[in-house]
Design a protein around this motif. Structure first.
Motif, PDB file in Angstrom:
ATOM      1  N   GLY A 194      25.093 -14.829 115.703  1.00  0.00           N
ATOM      2  CA  GLY A 194      25.852 -16.059 115.880  1.00  0.00           C
ATOM      3  C   GLY A 194      26.802 -16.273 114.727  1.00  0.00           C
ATOM      4  N   HIS A 195      27.343 -17.452 114.658  1.00  0.00           N
ATOM      5  CA  HIS A 195      28.352 -17.760 113.648  1.00  0.00           C
ATOM      6  C   HIS A 195      27.752 -18.586 112.533  1.00  0.00           C
ATOM      7  CE1 HIS A 195      31.328 -16.152 116.355  1.00  0.00           C
ATOM      8  NE2 HIS A 195      30.813 -16.887 117.309  1.00  0.00           N
ATOM      9  N   GLY A 196      28.361 -18.485 111.368  1.00  0.00           N
ATOM     10  CA  GLY A 196      27.876 -19.262 110.242  1.00  0.00           C
ATOM     11  C   GLY A 196      28.252 -18.601 108.932  1.00  0.00           C
ATOM     12  N   ASP A 197      28.075 -19.330 107.858  1.00  0.00           N
ATOM     13  CA  ASP A 197      28.439 -18.833 106.544  1.00  0.00           C
ATOM     14  C   ASP A 197      27.372 -17.927 105.951  1.00  0.00           C
ATOM     15  OD1 ASP A 197      30.792 -20.236 106.603  1.00  0.00           O
ATOM     16  OD2 ASP A 197      29.925 -21.993 105.619  1.00  0.00           O
ATOM     17  N   ARG A 198      26.146 -17.990 106.429  1.00  0.00           N
ATOM     18  CA  ARG A 198      25.044 -17.255 105.808  1.00  0.00           C
ATOM     19  C   ARG A 198      24.259 -16.469 106.852  1.00  0.00           C
ATOM     20  NH1 ARG A 198      26.685 -18.530 101.162  1.00  0.00           N
ATOM     21  NH2 ARG A 198      26.487 -20.584 100.279  1.00  0.00           N
ATOM     22  N   PRO A 199      24.833 -15.375 107.342  1.00  0.00           N
ATOM     23  CA  PRO A 199      24.135 -14.661 108.419  1.00  0.00           C
ATOM     24  C   PRO A 199      23.017 -13.730 107.972  1.00  0.00           C
ATOM     25  CG  PRO A 199      26.221 -13.615 107.968  1.00  0.00           C
ATOM     26  CD  PRO A 199      26.147 -14.840 107.090  1.00  0.00           C
ATOM     27  N   PHE A 200      22.853 -13.475 106.665  1.00  0.00           N
ATOM     28  CA  PHE A 200      21.809 -12.564 106.209  1.00  0.00           C
ATOM     29  C   PHE A 200      20.704 -13.337 105.499  1.00  0.00           C
ATOM     30  CE2 PHE A 200      25.351  -9.835 106.963  1.00  0.00           C
ATOM     31  CZ  PHE A 200      24.775  -8.693 107.490  1.00  0.00           C
ATOM     32  N   ARG A 201      19.476 -13.188 106.010  1.00  0.00           N
ATOM     33  CA  ARG A 201      18.324 -13.895 105.455  1.00  0.00           C
ATOM     34  C   ARG A 201      17.442 -12.914 104.697  1.00  0.00           C
ATOM     35  NH1 ARG A 201      16.507 -18.599 108.404  1.00  0.00           N
ATOM     36  NH2 ARG A 201      14.411 -17.859 108.011  1.00  0.00           N
ATOM     37  N   VAL A 202      17.114 -13.267 103.451  1.00  0.00           N
ATOM     38  CA  VAL A 202      16.143 -12.490 102.683  1.00  0.00           C
ATOM     39  C   VAL A 202      14.803 -13.170 102.914  1.00  0.00           C
ATOM     40  CG1 VAL A 202      15.408 -11.729 100.399  1.00  0.00           C
ATOM     41  CG2 VAL A 202      17.859 -11.842 100.944  1.00  0.00           C
ATOM     42  N   GLU A 203      13.849 -12.407 103.428  1.00  0.00           N
ATOM     43  CA  GLU A 203      12.523 -12.942 103.732  1.00  0.00           C
ATOM     44  C   GLU A 203      11.462 -12.169 102.963  1.00  0.00           C
ATOM     45  OE1 GLU A 203      12.256 -12.479 107.953  1.00  0.00           O
ATOM     46  OE2 GLU A 203      13.554 -14.203 108.332  1.00  0.00           O
ATOM     47  N   SER A 204      10.404 -12.878 102.601  1.00  0.00           N
ATOM     48  CA  SER A 204       9.276 -12.210 101.952  1.00  0.00           C
ATOM     49  C   SER A 204       8.606 -11.299 102.964  1.00  0.00           C
ATOM     50  CB  SER A 204       8.268 -13.249 101.442  1.00  0.00           C
ATOM     51  OG  SER A 204       7.594 -13.853 102.532  1.00  0.00           O
ATOM     52  N   VAL A 205       7.697 -10.477 102.487  1.00  0.00           N
ATOM     53  CA  VAL A 205       6.945  -9.577 103.362  1.00  0.00           C
ATOM     54  C   VAL A 205       6.197 -10.380 104.424  1.00  0.00           C
ATOM     55  CG1 VAL A 205       5.092  -7.855 103.385  1.00  0.00           C
ATOM     56  CG2 VAL A 205       6.755  -7.882 101.518  1.00  0.00           C
ATOM     57  N   ASN A 206       5.811 -11.604 104.084  1.00  0.00           N
ATOM     58  CA  ASN A 206       5.076 -12.475 105.008  1.00  0.00           C
ATOM     59  C   ASN A 206       5.981 -13.278 105.929  1.00  0.00           C
ATOM     60  OD1 ASN A 206       2.670 -11.646 103.793  1.00  0.00           O
ATOM     61  ND2 ASN A 206       2.870 -13.198 102.211  1.00  0.00           N
ATOM     62  N   GLY A 207       7.319 -13.096 105.819  1.00  0.00           N
ATOM     63  CA  GLY A 207       8.249 -13.777 106.707  1.00  0.00           C
ATOM     64  C   GLY A 207       8.810 -15.087 106.174  1.00  0.00           C
ATOM     65  N   LYS A 208       8.468 -15.466 104.945  1.00  0.00           N
ATOM     66  CA  LYS A 208       8.967 -16.711 104.366  1.00  0.00           C
ATOM     67  C   LYS A 208      10.414 -16.532 103.919  1.00  0.00           C
ATOM     68  CE  LYS A 208       8.201 -19.714 100.400  1.00  0.00           C
ATOM     69  NZ  LYS A 208       7.455 -19.829  99.137  1.00  0.00           N
ATOM     70  N   LEU A 209      11.287 -17.480 104.284  1.00  0.00           N
ATOM     71  CA  LEU A 209      12.689 -17.434 103.878  1.00  0.00           C
ATOM     72  C   LEU A 209      12.793 -17.618 102.371  1.00  0.00           C
ATOM     73  CD1 LEU A 209      15.725 -17.389 104.509  1.00  0.00           C
ATOM     74  CD2 LEU A 209      15.575 -19.870 104.795  1.00  0.00           C
TER      75      LEU A 209
END
Length: 67
Positions: free
Chosen positions: A25-40
């Motif tokens: 989708g659209h947006g300024d922040r398309p890449f999420r760094v997540e912990s191994v457990n899935g936490k943003l």
């Protein structure tokens, strides 16, 4: 680095440190760094910035997530 679906596992040596997930989708922040457990942990505008952020914060991430 191994890919899994729309996320990429980031390994430092033999330790799985984090995942980078590309948001669709659209947006300024398309890449999420997540912990191994899935936490943003962080949202960034591009994949390279996400990789650099992980490299700079590896010690903090592993201490927080692995104890």
């Amino acid at each position: 680095m191994a890919e899994s679906g729309n996320s990429e596992e980031i390994w430092i040596g033999d330790v799985h440190v984090a995942n980078i997930r590309e948001e669709h989708g659209h947006g300024d922040r398309p890449f999420r760094v997540e912990s191994v457990n899935g936490k943003l942990l962080k949202e960034l505008a591009d994949k390279h910035a996400a990789e650099v952020w992980i490299a700079l914060h590896t010690d903090t991430i592993t201490e927080r997530e692995l104890g």
